[in-house]
Design a protein around this motif. Structure first.
Motif, short mmCIF file in Angstrom:
data_model
loop_
_atom_site.label_atom_id
_atom_site.label_comp_id
_atom_site.label_asym_id
_atom_site.label_seq_id
_atom_site.Cartn_x
_atom_site.Cartn_y
_atom_site.Cartn_z
N CYS A 189 36.36 14.66 6.87
CA CYS A 189 37.71 14.78 6.20
C CYS A 189 37.67 15.84 5.21
N ARG B 236 37.94 20.31 -0.38
CA ARG B 236 36.67 19.65 -0.51
C ARG B 236 36.45 19.08 0.94
N THR B 237 35.50 19.00 1.51
CA THR B 237 34.82 18.48 3.04
C THR B 237 33.82 17.28 2.73
N ASP B 238 33.73 16.48 3.49
CA ASP B 238 32.65 15.58 3.60
C ASP B 238 32.65 15.34 5.09
N ASP C 90 40.24 17.50 1.61
CA ASP C 90 41.21 16.85 0.70
C ASP C 90 42.37 17.82 0.91
N SER C 91 43.39 17.49 0.07
CA SER C 91 44.63 18.27 0.25
C SER C 91 44.67 19.45 -0.78
N SER C 92 43.89 19.26 -1.95
CA SER C 92 44.07 20.36 -2.80
C SER C 92 43.03 21.54 -2.83
N TYR D 272 48.54 15.95 1.97
CA TYR D 272 47.49 14.95 2.72
C TYR D 272 46.05 15.29 2.78
N ALA D 273 45.46 14.34 2.46
CA ALA D 273 43.97 14.44 3.12
C ALA D 273 44.07 14.10 4.35
N ALA E 271 47.86 9.73 2.36
CA ALA E 271 48.19 10.20 0.93
C ALA E 271 48.67 8.89 0.20
#
Length: 117
Positions: free
Chosen positions: A51, A58-60, A53-55, A33-34, A101
């Motif tokens: 947020c 990476r962030t934002d 990401d799941s893999s 899941y993100a 997701a």
């Protein structure tokens, strides 16, 4: 029903720090899941904060928190964190974590953060 539980909110003085945690209930894994955080003030729309990401990790971040907040995840503990530094009174909100997701999005119940002298 997926249960996400936030913790770590509270009262802090301007310039202080807090770390929020969001843990998924047992039997549910956040790996795919993100996950991230929104926040909301009374009478206002929910605002995206950050947020991850799941893999690739990476962030934002929203512009309003960039450079002050850091999101991270520990899949082994099924937990996402939001480290909040240099807090300002305008950061006072209820903070909600979410996991998303595909067409599925799950929310926590929220934790209050109050920044005040």
């Amino acid at each position: 029903q997926v249960q996400l539980v936030e913790s770590g909110g509270g009262l802090v003085q301007p310039g202080g720090s807090l770390r929020l945690s969001c843990t998924a209930a047992s039997g549910f894994t956040l790996d795919y899941y993100a996950i991230g955080w929104f926040r909301q003030a009374p009478g206002k729309e929910r605002e995206r904060v950050s947020c991850i990401d799941s893999s690739e990790g990476r962030t934002d971040y929203a512009d309003s928190v960039k450079g002050r907040f850091t999101i991270s995840r520990d899949n082994a503990k099924n937990t996402v964190y939001l480290q909040m530094n240099s807090l300002k009174p305008e950061d006072t909100r209820v903070y909600y974590c979410y996991a998303s997701a595909g067409v599925y999005t799950y929310w926590g119940q929220g934790t209050q953060v109050t920044v005040s002298a």
